[in-house]
Scaffold this active site. Structure first.
Site, PDB file in Angstrom:
ATOM      1  N   CYS A   1       0.865  -1.179   0.000  1.00  0.00           N
ATOM      2  CA  CYS A   1       0.000   0.000   0.000  1.00  0.00           C
ATOM      3  C   CYS A   1       0.906   1.236   0.000  1.00  0.00           C
ATOM      4  O   CYS A   1       2.116   1.141   0.038  1.00  0.00           O
ATOM      5  CB  CYS A   1      -0.846   0.017   1.261  1.00  0.00           C
ATOM      6  SG  CYS A   1      -1.798  -1.490   1.513  1.00  0.00           S
ATOM      7  N   ARG A  14       1.383   1.860  -6.109  1.00  0.00           N
ATOM      8  CA  ARG A  14       1.588   0.895  -5.012  1.00  0.00           C
ATOM      9  C   ARG A  14       0.290   0.195  -4.640  1.00  0.00           C
ATOM     10  O   ARG A  14       0.287  -0.764  -3.865  1.00  0.00           O
ATOM     11  CB  ARG A  14       2.161   1.589  -3.776  1.00  0.00           C
ATOM     12  CG  ARG A  14       3.531   2.193  -3.953  1.00  0.00           C
ATOM     13  CD  ARG A  14       4.019   2.858  -2.675  1.00  0.00           C
ATOM     14  NE  ARG A  14       4.143   1.880  -1.609  1.00  0.00           N
ATOM     15  CZ  ARG A  14       5.230   1.109  -1.437  1.00  0.00           C
ATOM     16  NH1 ARG A  14       6.238   1.218  -2.283  1.00  0.00           N
ATOM     17  NH2 ARG A  14       5.319   0.242  -0.466  1.00  0.00           N
ATOM     18  N   TRP A  55      -3.617  -1.671  -1.250  1.00  0.00           N
ATOM     19  CA  TRP A  55      -3.504  -2.879  -2.074  1.00  0.00           C
ATOM     20  C   TRP A  55      -3.878  -4.015  -1.144  1.00  0.00           C
ATOM     21  O   TRP A  55      -3.093  -4.398  -0.266  1.00  0.00           O
ATOM     22  CB  TRP A  55      -2.082  -3.052  -2.609  1.00  0.00           C
ATOM     23  CG  TRP A  55      -1.937  -4.286  -3.437  1.00  0.00           C
ATOM     24  CD1 TRP A  55      -1.499  -5.519  -3.036  1.00  0.00           C
ATOM     25  CD2 TRP A  55      -2.272  -4.440  -4.816  1.00  0.00           C
ATOM     26  NE1 TRP A  55      -1.527  -6.405  -4.062  1.00  0.00           N
ATOM     27  CE2 TRP A  55      -1.991  -5.784  -5.185  1.00  0.00           C
ATOM     28  CE3 TRP A  55      -2.758  -3.579  -5.781  1.00  0.00           C
ATOM     29  CZ2 TRP A  55      -2.203  -6.265  -6.467  1.00  0.00           C
ATOM     30  CZ3 TRP A  55      -2.969  -4.061  -7.070  1.00  0.00           C
ATOM     31  CH2 TRP A  55      -2.698  -5.383  -7.396  1.00  0.00           C
ATOM     32  N   ASN A  62       1.032  -0.012   6.023  1.00  0.00           N
ATOM     33  CA  ASN A  62       1.459  -0.794   4.852  1.00  0.00           C
ATOM     34  C   ASN A  62       2.245  -1.971   5.400  1.00  0.00           C
ATOM     35  O   ASN A  62       3.226  -1.793   6.119  1.00  0.00           O
ATOM     36  CB  ASN A  62       2.331   0.038   3.916  1.00  0.00           C
ATOM     37  CG  ASN A  62       2.939  -0.822   2.814  1.00  0.00           C
ATOM     38  OD1 ASN A  62       2.311  -1.786   2.377  1.00  0.00           O
ATOM     39  ND2 ASN A  62       4.161  -0.511   2.405  1.00  0.00           N
ATOM     40  N   GLY A  63       1.809  -3.182   5.073  1.00  0.00           N
ATOM     41  CA  GLY A  63       2.521  -4.374   5.557  1.00  0.00           C
ATOM     42  C   GLY A  63       1.523  -5.472   5.897  1.00  0.00           C
ATOM     43  O   GLY A  63       0.354  -5.419   5.517  1.00  0.00           O
ATOM     44  N   GLU A 106       9.457 -19.739 -20.018  1.00  0.00           N
ATOM     45  CA  GLU A 106       9.212 -18.407 -19.446  1.00  0.00           C
ATOM     46  C   GLU A 106      10.286 -17.425 -19.897  1.00  0.00           C
ATOM     47  O   GLU A 106       9.994 -16.261 -20.206  1.00  0.00           O
ATOM     48  CB  GLU A 106       9.151 -18.501 -17.930  1.00  0.00           C
ATOM     49  CG  GLU A 106       8.980 -17.187 -17.198  1.00  0.00           C
ATOM     50  CD  GLU A 106       7.722 -16.415 -17.604  1.00  0.00           C
ATOM     51  OE1 GLU A 106       6.838 -16.986 -18.275  1.00  0.00           O
ATOM     52  OE2 GLU A 106       7.646 -15.227 -17.279  1.00  0.00           O
ATOM     53  N   LYS A 119       9.429 -13.972 -21.905  1.00  0.00           N
ATOM     54  CA  LYS A 119       9.894 -12.658 -21.444  1.00  0.00           C
ATOM     55  C   LYS A 119      10.591 -11.914 -22.578  1.00  0.00           C
ATOM     56  O   LYS A 119      10.333 -10.752 -22.834  1.00  0.00           O
ATOM     57  CB  LYS A 119      10.861 -12.806 -20.261  1.00  0.00           C
ATOM     58  CG  LYS A 119      10.233 -13.185 -18.964  1.00  0.00           C
ATOM     59  CD  LYS A 119       9.472 -12.070 -18.243  1.00  0.00           C
ATOM     60  CE  LYS A 119       8.044 -11.899 -18.575  1.00  0.00           C
ATOM     61  NZ  LYS A 119       7.117 -12.973 -18.414  1.00  0.00           N
ATOM     62  N   GLU A 138       8.139 -11.001 -25.663  1.00  0.00           N
ATOM     63  CA  GLU A 138       7.001 -10.092 -25.462  1.00  0.00           C
ATOM     64  C   GLU A 138       7.434  -8.646 -25.224  1.00  0.00           C
ATOM     65  O   GLU A 138       6.631  -7.728 -25.378  1.00  0.00           O
ATOM     66  CB  GLU A 138       6.108 -10.574 -24.328  1.00  0.00           C
ATOM     67  CG  GLU A 138       6.689 -10.519 -22.940  1.00  0.00           C
ATOM     68  CD  GLU A 138       5.645 -10.885 -21.889  1.00  0.00           C
ATOM     69  OE1 GLU A 138       4.451 -10.660 -22.104  1.00  0.00           O
ATOM     70  OE2 GLU A 138       6.036 -11.424 -20.854  1.00  0.00           O
ATOM     71  N   HIS A 151      14.943 -33.807 -32.637  1.00  0.00           N
ATOM     72  CA  HIS A 151      13.690 -34.148 -33.358  1.00  0.00           C
ATOM     73  C   HIS A 151      13.221 -32.984 -34.218  1.00  0.00           C
ATOM     74  O   HIS A 151      12.045 -32.923 -34.582  1.00  0.00           O
ATOM     75  CB  HIS A 151      12.616 -34.549 -32.340  1.00  0.00           C
ATOM     76  CG  HIS A 151      13.005 -35.733 -31.512  1.00  0.00           C
ATOM     77  ND1 HIS A 151      13.044 -37.021 -32.007  1.00  0.00           N
ATOM     78  CD2 HIS A 151      13.464 -35.807 -30.239  1.00  0.00           C
ATOM     79  CE1 HIS A 151      13.467 -37.846 -31.067  1.00  0.00           C
ATOM     80  NE2 HIS A 151      13.724 -37.142 -29.977  1.00  0.00           N
ATOM     81  N   LYS A 178      -2.123  -5.921 -19.673  1.00  0.00           N
ATOM     82  CA  LYS A 178      -1.698  -6.537 -18.415  1.00  0.00           C
ATOM     83  C   LYS A 178      -2.653  -7.654 -18.003  1.00  0.00           C
ATOM     84  O   LYS A 178      -2.253  -8.635 -17.416  1.00  0.00           O
ATOM     85  CB  LYS A 178      -1.616  -5.488 -17.295  1.00  0.00           C
ATOM     86  CG  LYS A 178      -1.098  -6.027 -15.978  1.00  0.00           C
ATOM     87  CD  LYS A 178       0.287  -6.635 -16.132  1.00  0.00           C
ATOM     88  CE  LYS A 178       0.748  -7.327 -14.872  1.00  0.00           C
ATOM     89  NZ  LYS A 178       1.979  -8.136 -15.091  1.00  0.00           N
TER      90      LYS A 178
HETATM   91  C1  AGP Z   1       3.317 -12.633 -18.945  1.00  0.00           C
HETATM   92  O1  AGP Z   1       4.482 -11.829 -18.972  1.00  0.00           O
HETATM   93  C2  AGP Z   1       2.208 -12.046 -19.769  1.00  0.00           C
HETATM   94  N1  AGP Z   1       1.915 -10.728 -19.361  1.00  0.00           N
HETATM   95  C3  AGP Z   1       0.997 -12.958 -19.883  1.00  0.00           C
HETATM   96  O2  AGP Z   1       1.413 -14.184 -20.435  1.00  0.00           O
HETATM   97  C4  AGP Z   1       0.264 -13.288 -18.557  1.00  0.00           C
HETATM   98  O3  AGP Z   1       1.059 -14.123 -17.768  1.00  0.00           O
HETATM   99  C5  AGP Z   1      -1.043 -14.027 -18.900  1.00  0.00           C
HETATM  100  O4  AGP Z   1      -1.858 -13.163 -19.660  1.00  0.00           O
HETATM  101  C6  AGP Z   1      -1.799 -14.514 -17.671  1.00  0.00           C
HETATM  102  O5  AGP Z   1      -2.174 -13.408 -16.896  1.00  0.00           O
HETATM  103  P1  AGP Z   1      -2.721 -13.697 -15.399  1.00  0.00           P
HETATM  104  O6  AGP Z   1      -1.601 -14.312 -14.651  1.00  0.00           O
HETATM  105  O7  AGP Z   1      -3.121 -12.354 -14.882  1.00  0.00           O
HETATM  106  O8  AGP Z   1      -3.881 -14.646 -15.520  1.00  0.00           O
END
Ligand code: AGP
Length: 606
Positions: free
Chosen positions: A2, A27, A74, A98-99, A479, A483, A486, A502, A601
């Site tokens: 927060c 935050r 938060w 906050n905590g 992953e 990263k 994207e 393969h 997001k």
């Molecule tokens: C990850 O870097 C991406 N932003 C995306 O793959 C994300 O993980 C995915 O859309 C799932 O989102 P969520 O964890 O909010 O469900």
């Protein structure tokens, strides 16, 4: 996490506090509140929603007072709502926090027995009641705060007001809190951005410090009542930088927040002394007959599920099926009543994951969600929810959510293992001791971030990458590739290392660097063979391992060594350099790292 702010000085506090609070919205922003100490009385206003909702109320009310506190929330305990918004009060004591108060349930029970009436579901509300309890026993204001803090377990950054006292008390332990020093006025804030426009002189409080502001003067003591001296430091940041805490992007800030995020995620749950894991509010059905666990998610969260699968199957021998949510929901999945369906989501609002969980429930599964946002759909609809206490993740590319998801899954594996009788207290105690060391090990990788930034300069011109990993390192490779692609828009694909021969090996040449995630674990020797295959075809290998004694270290083109931990937690440590590599390549290419093209997001649509 927060945001808290406070003011004591000669000016009207209201607008100063609202302005400071709006600079802390990154935050947390699910509710906000303000308390102003005017002529004797404390006036409190709280609103669900963003700071703007609060501003609408107070700007018209012309609230008076030259001492005040404000808070943007938060949620960690208690859904986002006005009743759970800060400030919280007990009698004439008002607190913003906050905590996480780890021992709030036992304190709350004791205070209730002493006649205290609670109005919210938050852990925070025990703080003003505890202070008021000491005041009722004749302690002065500062001592009441001090003695109350000595009873708290967990993390806090707090501001406290008391109606009869024209005094503001602040205190800090594990959560950040700074003091801004103006001309005859003082500010407190969770972070520099809140007050960078008011002063460039700051005191960074340390754990168990308290600051007492009265009559436009400041005194610093510790919770034992001893005076302390802290350096006044000058900080000159451009306001734009300040909101990100001095980092160039939110993503970089969130990568560096991972030690704190993992520590916060363990708070109140990892009980080494008892050799137990506790999840407040979780009541799983009888697990004796548990035959199958599902772990379903999208994107990064799905990669975390793949790691969770390894954890549970390796330790508990319970079958785990993972899937991406968009596939699960349309393949007529064979879900049996009594299965445990785990939905994993940072936002808790991913449409495909919500639909998948509803599908599983309709087929008789019990549901548990792992989320980072209280009050989100997945958090509300699941039979049980376990939160990652990562704090808001603003960067579109998920980083601290991923590593805290892995931490939660590790705790969940231990929790289930105890309930199905496969793990005993000693097993759990040993593993908890290991996960406790992970934040420090992550920090040691972050301390060497500059060498990864340098490496990024050598890789930024490539247009294709291959990521390889075996076993639990394969989802880590997936992953790492996600990263990179994207945020840099460079093509990156990941494969199980054993799959190279393969097909993917046809791609190898000088223009296709291979990032190989291969700690010295049970799969290492086999992966070394794959690395040799790459080198034999003039490919280059960036090896991410757990020490430089790795038999390929001398032959790899480049090595990034990270500290060693147990097999199930190694992905957390392997992932940090991959996050940094992706970040720095994208930043060097001038990409919009926090808001990459075409992405959102939270994917709240199918
Ligand atoms: C990850 O870097 C991406 N932003 C995306 O793959 C994300 O993980 C995915 O859309 C799932 O989102 P969520 O964890 O909010 O469900």
């Amino acid at each position: 996490m927060c945001g808290i702010v406070g003011y004591e000085g000669g000016r009207q506090a209201c607008e100063i506090l609202i302005d400071a609070l709006s600079r802390l919205e990154y935050r947390g922003y699910d509710s906000a509140g303000i308390a102003l100490l005017g002529e004797g009385a404390i006036h409190i206003e709280r609103r669900k929603g963003k700071v703007e909702e609060l501003r609408k109320i107070v700007s018209g009310a012309a609230l008076k007072g030259s001492i005040g506190l404000a808070h943007t929330r938060w949620a960690t305990h208690g859904v986002p709502s006005e009743r759970n918004a800060h400030p919280h009060r007990a009698g004439d004591v008002v607190v913003v926090h906050n905590g996480i108060v780890e021992n709030y349930l036992e304190l709350k029970e004791r205070l209730k027995k002493a006649g205290h009436v609670f109005m919210s579901d938050t852990d925070t509300e025990v703080i003003p009641h505890l202070i008021a309890d000491y005041a009722q026993k004749g302690r002065d204001f500062t001592d009441s705060v001090r003695l109350a803090l000595k009873e708290l377990k967990g993390s806090w950054a707090i501001g406290v007001l008391k109606e009869s006292e024209r005094t503001l008390v602040a205190a800090k332990n594990q959560s950040p809190l700074i003091v801004g020093i103006g001309d005859g006025e003082y500010f407190i804030a969770s972070d520099i951005p809140a007050i960078i426009n008011r002063t460039d002189r700051f005191v960074f409080l340390e754990d168990n410090d308290m600051a007492i502001f009265k009559g436009r003067s400041m005194r610093l003591i510790n919770v034992d009542g001893e005076d302390v001296v802290r350096e006044v430091r000058q900080v000159r940041w451009a306001t734009a930088m300040a909101e990100k805490g001095g980092y160039r992007h939110f993503m970089l800030k969130e990568i560096f927040e991972q030690p704190r995020a993992i520590s916060d995620t363990l708070l109140g749950r990892a009980r080494e002394e008892e050799g137990e894991v506790e999840f407040e509010g979780v009541e799983l059905p009888d697990l004796a007959g548990l035959r199958k666990i599902w772990m379903v998610a999208c994107g990064t969260s799905h990669h975390a599920c793949m790691i969770g699968k390894h954890m549970i199957e390796t330790n508990l021998r319970i079958p785990v099926e993972t899937d991406v949510a968009s596939e699960f929901r349309y393949r007529d999945p064979i879900v049996s009543p009594g299965d445990l369906f785990i939905a994993v989501s940072q936002s808790g609002e991913t449409a495909d994951t919500i639909a998948a969980m509803r599908e599983a429930r309709s087929r008789g599964a019990s549901t548990l969600s792992i989320c980072n946002v209280l009050g989100s759909t997945l958090a509300r609809e699941a039979d049980n929810v376990v939160f990652t206490h990562a704090g808001p993740e603003i960067g579109v590319a998920s980083t601290k959510a991923f590593t805290t998801q892995i931490a939660v899954m590790f705790l969940l594996m231990l929790y289930i293992g105890r309930r199905v009788g496969i793990l005993d207290c000693q097993d759990v105690r040993e593993r908890l001791q290991e996960i406790r060391s992970v934040p420090r090990k992550v920090q040691s990788v972050l301390d060497r971030a500059r060498c990864i930034q340098t490496a990024a300069g050598r890789y930024m011109s490539f247009r294709n990458f291959l990521f390889l990993g075996r076993g639990i390192n394969f989802p880590t490779a997936l992953e790492g590739a996600l990263k990179l692609k994207e945020i840099s828009y460079i093509h990156a694909e990941a494969h199980a290392a054993g799959e190279m021969k393969h097909g993917p090996i046809a791609l190898i040449d000088e223009g296709m660097p291979v990032v190989c995630v291969s700690p010295s674990d049970r799969t290492c020797k086999k992966t070394c063979g794959n690395m040799e295959e790459v080198l034999a075809r003039k490919g280059s290998v960036l090896l991410v391992s757990d020490d430089e004694a790795h038999e390929m270290a001398a032959r790899a083109t480049e090595v990034i060594a990270v500290p060693r931990t147990v097999y199930e937690l190694q992905p957390i440590l392997s992932m940090v350099p991959l996050q940094l590599l992706a970040y720095h390549i994208a930043d060097l290419l001038g990409m919009d790292v926090d808001q990459p093209r075409n992405l959102a997001k939270s994917v709240t649509v199918e």
